[in-house]
Design a protein around this motif. Sequence first.
Motif, PDB file in Angstrom:
ATOM      1  N   ASP A   2       0.831  -1.209   0.000  1.00 30.44           N
ATOM      2  CA  ASP A   2       0.000   0.000   0.000  1.00 30.44           C
ATOM      3  C   ASP A   2       0.863   1.255   0.000  1.00 30.44           C
ATOM      4  N   ALA A   3       1.973   1.218   0.758  1.00 30.85           N
ATOM      5  CA  ALA A   3       2.886   2.363   0.807  1.00 30.85           C
ATOM      6  C   ALA A   3       3.489   2.608  -0.574  1.00 30.85           C
ATOM      7  N   ARG A   4       3.911   1.530  -1.255  1.00 33.62           N
ATOM      8  CA  ARG A   4       4.481   1.671  -2.600  1.00 33.62           C
ATOM      9  C   ARG A   4       3.443   2.240  -3.569  1.00 33.62           C
ATOM     10  N   GLU A   5       2.214   1.761  -3.465  1.00 33.94           N
ATOM     11  CA  GLU A   5       1.145   2.234  -4.341  1.00 33.94           C
ATOM     12  C   GLU A   5       0.896   3.734  -4.117  1.00 33.94           C
ATOM     13  N   ALA A   6       0.887   4.157  -2.849  1.00 35.81           N
ATOM     14  CA  ALA A   6       0.683   5.578  -2.539  1.00 35.81           C
ATOM     15  C   ALA A   6       1.844   6.412  -3.057  1.00 35.81           C
ATOM     16  N   LEU A   7       3.069   5.920  -2.924  1.00 40.16           N
ATOM     17  CA  LEU A   7       4.238   6.647  -3.432  1.00 40.16           C
ATOM     18  C   LEU A   7       4.198   6.759  -4.954  1.00 40.16           C
ATOM     19  N   GLU A   8       3.803   5.689  -5.622  1.00 38.78           N
ATOM     20  CA  GLU A   8       3.711   5.735  -7.080  1.00 38.78           C
ATOM     21  C   GLU A   8       2.628   6.712  -7.527  1.00 38.78           C
ATOM     22  N   ALA A   9       1.515   6.749  -6.783  1.00 43.58           N
ATOM     23  CA  ALA A   9       0.419   7.645  -7.129  1.00 43.58           C
ATOM     24  C   ALA A   9       0.788   9.108  -6.910  1.00 43.58           C
ATOM     25  N   THR A  10       1.739   9.356  -6.010  1.00 45.43           N
ATOM     26  CA  THR A  10       2.147  10.738  -5.709  1.00 45.43           C
ATOM     27  C   THR A  10       3.523  11.060  -6.294  1.00 45.43           C
ATOM     28  N   ASP A  11       3.963  10.266  -7.260  1.00 51.07           N
ATOM     29  CA  ASP A  11       5.256  10.461  -7.929  1.00 51.07           C
ATOM     30  C   ASP A  11       6.422  10.523  -6.941  1.00 51.07           C
ATOM     31  N   GLY A  12       6.360   9.685  -5.902  1.00 49.57           N
ATOM     32  CA  GLY A  12       7.461   9.579  -4.954  1.00 49.57           C
ATOM     33  C   GLY A  12       7.457  10.630  -3.859  1.00 49.57           C
ATOM     34  N   ASP A  13       6.424  11.449  -3.771  1.00 55.30           N
ATOM     35  CA  ASP A  13       6.335  12.495  -2.746  1.00 55.30           C
ATOM     36  C   ASP A  13       5.982  11.854  -1.406  1.00 55.30           C
ATOM     37  N   LEU A  14       6.979  11.824  -0.494  1.00 52.88           N
ATOM     38  CA  LEU A  14       6.785  11.146   0.793  1.00 52.88           C
ATOM     39  C   LEU A  14       5.643  11.738   1.595  1.00 52.88           C
ATOM     40  N   ALA A  15       5.622  13.051   1.722  1.00 53.25           N
ATOM     41  CA  ALA A  15       4.593  13.693   2.544  1.00 53.25           C
ATOM     42  C   ALA A  15       3.196  13.432   1.965  1.00 53.25           C
ATOM     43  N   ALA A  16       3.061  13.547   0.654  1.00 54.51           N
ATOM     44  CA  ALA A  16       1.751  13.332   0.032  1.00 54.51           C
ATOM     45  C   ALA A  16       1.326  11.870   0.177  1.00 54.51           C
TER      46      ALA A  16
END
Length: 135
Positions: free
Chosen positions: A115-129
């Motif tokens: 899920d963390a990887r999916e969220a990072l991919e969806a936000t283009d690697g933006d950790l905070a987002a």
Amino acid sequence: MFGGGGGGGLNPRKMKQMMEQMGIDIEDIEAEEVVIRTPDEDLVFDDAEVQLMDAQGQQTYQIVGEPESRDPGAGGAGSAAIESGDGSADADDEGGIPDDDVALVSQRTGASEADAREALEATDGDLAAAVERLE
């Protein structure tokens, strides 16, 4: 910013105490080298003072020092990636998201690494987002 009139503002101890009350933590980082890549040049800070400020999950890095300008990608590591001081230079094979970033978002939110990887991919690697998206 915080200080009133004359007297040169607040002493460092009082400033730190106020920041802690506002939920802001500051940590010194022992960085050997910091590299900022731009399309035109690499700004390389050797022996820079680096501080990490964590304010309610939003992490901000402050770098103090004089950078040396180098041609893009001409860092001292040859063809290998230059680490940013936190060890997250190498991206995994899935989507170019560094494993350290996935672990950080997973740990911060309690979400699974997938899920963390999916969220990072969806936000283009933006950790905070990515953290915000999972919270």
